[in-house]
Write a protein that holds these residues in place. Structure first.
Motif, PDB file in Angstrom:
ATOM      1  N   LEU A   2       0.614  -1.532   0.012  1.00 26.23           N
ATOM      2  CA  LEU A   2      -0.143  -0.390  -0.083  1.00 26.23           C
ATOM      3  C   LEU A   2       0.744   1.171   0.120  1.00 26.23           C
ATOM      4  N   ALA A   3       1.673   1.287   0.600  1.00 26.98           N
ATOM      5  CA  ALA A   3       2.606   2.671   0.613  1.00 26.98           C
ATOM      6  C   ALA A   3       3.332   2.574  -0.770  1.00 26.98           C
ATOM      7  N   ALA A   4       3.680   2.256  -1.289  1.00 26.33           N
ATOM      8  CA  ALA A   4       3.896   2.336  -3.070  1.00 26.33           C
ATOM      9  C   ALA A   4       3.150   2.461  -3.933  1.00 26.33           C
ATOM     10  N   LEU A   5       2.036   2.520  -3.497  1.00 24.83           N
ATOM     11  CA  LEU A   5       0.474   2.714  -4.359  1.00 24.83           C
ATOM     12  C   LEU A   5       0.823   4.251  -5.107  1.00 24.83           C
ATOM     13  N   GLU A   6       0.523   4.309  -6.503  1.00 23.58           N
ATOM     14  CA  GLU A   6      -0.152   5.640  -6.260  1.00 23.58           C
ATOM     15  C   GLU A   6      -1.537   6.091  -6.032  1.00 23.58           C
ATOM     16  N   PRO A   7      -1.401   7.712  -6.165  1.00 16.94           N
ATOM     17  CA  PRO A   7      -2.520   8.082  -5.430  1.00 16.94           C
ATOM     18  C   PRO A   7      -4.119   7.643  -6.398  1.00 16.94           C
ATOM     19  N   GLY A   8      -3.740   7.340  -7.768  1.00 20.07           N
ATOM     20  CA  GLY A   8      -4.786   6.648  -8.680  1.00 20.07           C
ATOM     21  C   GLY A   8      -5.197   4.966  -8.087  1.00 20.07           C
ATOM     22  N   GLN A   9      -4.179   4.283  -7.654  1.00 24.39           N
ATOM     23  CA  GLN A   9      -4.054   2.783  -7.662  1.00 24.39           C
ATOM     24  C   GLN A   9      -5.308   2.327  -6.409  1.00 24.39           C
ATOM     25  N   TRP A  10      -5.470   3.601  -5.617  1.00 23.13           N
ATOM     26  CA  TRP A  10      -6.349   2.934  -4.433  1.00 23.13           C
ATOM     27  C   TRP A  10      -7.811   3.160  -4.856  1.00 23.13           C
ATOM     28  N   ARG A  11      -8.037   3.711  -6.454  1.00 27.21           N
ATOM     29  CA  ARG A  11      -9.481   2.842  -6.634  1.00 27.21           C
ATOM     30  C   ARG A  11      -9.566   1.892  -8.118  1.00 27.21           C
ATOM     31  N   THR A  12      -8.013   1.036  -7.760  1.00 27.20           N
ATOM     32  CA  THR A  12      -8.388  -0.675  -8.402  1.00 27.20           C
ATOM     33  C   THR A  12      -8.888  -1.015  -8.446  1.00 27.20           C
ATOM     34  N   PRO A  13      -9.788  -1.817  -8.776  1.00 27.91           N
ATOM     35  CA  PRO A  13     -10.998  -2.776  -8.022  1.00 27.91           C
ATOM     36  C   PRO A  13     -10.217  -3.828  -8.215  1.00 27.91           C
ATOM     37  N   THR A  14     -10.580  -4.577  -7.053  1.00 28.32           N
ATOM     38  CA  THR A  14     -10.365  -5.943  -6.919  1.00 28.32           C
ATOM     39  C   THR A  14     -10.922  -7.122  -7.583  1.00 28.32           C
ATOM     40  N   ARG A  15     -10.746  -8.474  -7.047  1.00 30.12           N
ATOM     41  CA  ARG A  15     -11.355  -9.332  -6.930  1.00 30.12           C
ATOM     42  C   ARG A  15     -12.325  -9.729  -6.385  1.00 30.12           C
ATOM     43  N   CYS A  16     -12.541  -9.001  -5.177  1.00 30.24           N
ATOM     44  CA  CYS A  16     -13.653  -8.690  -4.552  1.00 30.24           C
ATOM     45  C   CYS A  16     -15.141  -8.256  -4.320  1.00 30.24           C
ATOM     46  N   SER A  17     -15.990  -9.104  -4.425  1.00 29.20           N
ATOM     47  CA  SER A  17     -16.686  -8.094  -5.245  1.00 29.20           C
ATOM     48  C   SER A  17     -16.957  -6.506  -4.874  1.00 29.20           C
ATOM     49  N   ASP A  18     -17.710  -5.479  -6.347  1.00 28.54           N
ATOM     50  CA  ASP A  18     -17.564  -4.152  -5.386  1.00 28.54           C
ATOM     51  C   ASP A  18     -15.987  -3.738  -4.434  1.00 28.54           C
ATOM     52  N   TRP A  19     -15.785  -3.866  -4.422  1.00 27.75           N
ATOM     53  CA  TRP A  19     -14.526  -3.770  -3.318  1.00 27.75           C
ATOM     54  C   TRP A  19     -12.895  -3.363  -4.591  1.00 27.75           C
ATOM     55  N   ASP A  20     -12.700  -1.539  -4.438  1.00 28.33           N
ATOM     56  CA  ASP A  20     -11.661  -0.942  -4.755  1.00 28.33           C
ATOM     57  C   ASP A  20     -11.192  -1.321  -3.722  1.00 28.33           C
ATOM     58  N   VAL A  21      -9.380  -0.664  -4.151  1.00 25.47           N
ATOM     59  CA  VAL A  21      -8.307  -1.232  -3.315  1.00 25.47           C
ATOM     60  C   VAL A  21      -8.110  -0.254  -1.810  1.00 25.47           C
ATOM     61  N   ALA A  22      -9.375   0.783  -2.319  1.00 28.05           N
ATOM     62  CA  ALA A  22      -9.336   1.178  -0.527  1.00 28.05           C
ATOM     63  C   ALA A  22     -10.386   0.917   0.374  1.00 28.05           C
ATOM     64  N   GLN A  23     -11.299   0.423  -0.220  1.00 26.04           N
ATOM     65  CA  GLN A  23     -12.521  -0.344   0.188  1.00 26.04           C
ATOM     66  C   GLN A  23     -12.263  -1.453   0.774  1.00 26.04           C
ATOM     67  N   LEU A  24     -11.517  -2.552   0.363  1.00 20.82           N
ATOM     68  CA  LEU A  24     -10.975  -3.489   1.025  1.00 20.82           C
ATOM     69  C   LEU A  24      -9.914  -3.470   1.594  1.00 20.82           C
ATOM     70  N   THR A  25      -9.458  -1.732   1.956  1.00 27.28           N
ATOM     71  CA  THR A  25      -8.479  -1.799   3.218  1.00 27.28           C
ATOM     72  C   THR A  25      -8.849  -1.005   4.383  1.00 27.28           C
TER      73      THR A  25
END
Length: 253
Positions: A23-46
């Motif tokens: 997470l520390a290495a992510l660019e700001p836009g990557q926090w909105r990257t979708p994950t394979r957990c339904s309806d969650w992006d990286v920020a929501q999964l965190t």
């Protein structure tokens, strides 16, 4: 066999530490990257992980101090910044590690007051390790990384599925006909089950309707709904439609 408290603590420190580095290495836009957990992006999964890890810490604290009530977690505001979100996960992970260190060696049969009911400490430690390892893999997948699950994560995830697949199946409105059966087979695991009387029974099924075979990581991620049965790391023998519908019969987590 479930991990001891010190063993689980070591695994959790490694797994959540790796997530925090990612997470520390992510660019700001990557926090909105979708994950394979339904309806969650990286920020929501965190944010979900913040709730889960803080709930686990609260459960251990209640056991250690003999406090009444069910464990609960910390809800992080949706508008929290990425820095605040990562900081919250780091803080709750440290809190869980501190609570486990304070608990030390403990009887694995002692009841932990989880939100959904009392769970033996040994079983709960498997759940904690599974959550850390699988969500760690969810984060890696979202950022284009591939990594085999560690042996201790494989062991705890196998134990989790063996114990909780019937519970997950009981919560599904979709129930296959009695006699429907399956087997999940990998290098270091075999889980098989069949439906009887509308309930899933984990049992030794000699001739399952479908067998899903592959490496440990692929089979476990399939069982948890992270991979489809068509994934290149899996082989299907038998009822392919049942393999595709498996998660409708055993939803979550």
């Amino acid at each position: 066999m479930s991990p001891t408290v010190p063993q689980a603590r070591q695994t959790l420190q490694r797994e959540w530490g790796a997530v925090l580095e990612l997470l520390a290495a992510l660019e700001p836009g990557q926090w909105r990257t979708p994950t394979r957990c339904s309806d969650w992006d990286v920020a929501q999964l965190t944010r979900h992980a913040v709730w889960g890890v803080s709930m686990e810490a609260d459960a251990v604290r209640r056991l250690r101090l003999a406090q009444e009530g069910r464990a609960d977690g910390r809800q992080l505001a949706e508008h929290a910044t990425s820095q605040e979100t990562r900081g919250a996960l780091g803080g709750t992970a440290a809190e869980l590690l501190d609570e486990l260190a304070a608990l030390g060696e403990a009887d694995p049969a002692r009841p932990l007051p989880m939100p959904y009911g009392d769970v033996p400490l040994g079983v709960a430690l498997d759940v904690f390790v599974m959550e850390a390892g699988i969500h760690g893999d969810d984060f890696r997948d979202a950022t284009g990384q591939q990594h085999a699950l560690a042996d201790d994560v494989v062991a705890s995830t196998t134990a989790f599925l063996t114990a909780f697949l019937p519970v997950l199946a009981a919560g599904s409105p979709a129930v296959p006909p009695d006699g429907t059966s399956f087997a999940l087979v990998a290098d270091s695991l075999r889980i098989s089950g069949r439906w009887s009387g509308g309930a899933l029974l984990i049992d030794d099924v000699p001739d399952p309707a479908v067998t899903v075979t592959g490496d440990d990581t692929s089979v476990l991620l399939y069982a948890l709904g992270r991979l489809t049965p068509e994934h290149q790391g899996l082989r299907l023998d038998g009822d392919r439609d049942l393999a595709r519908r498996f998660k409708s019969f055993v939803p979550g987590p």
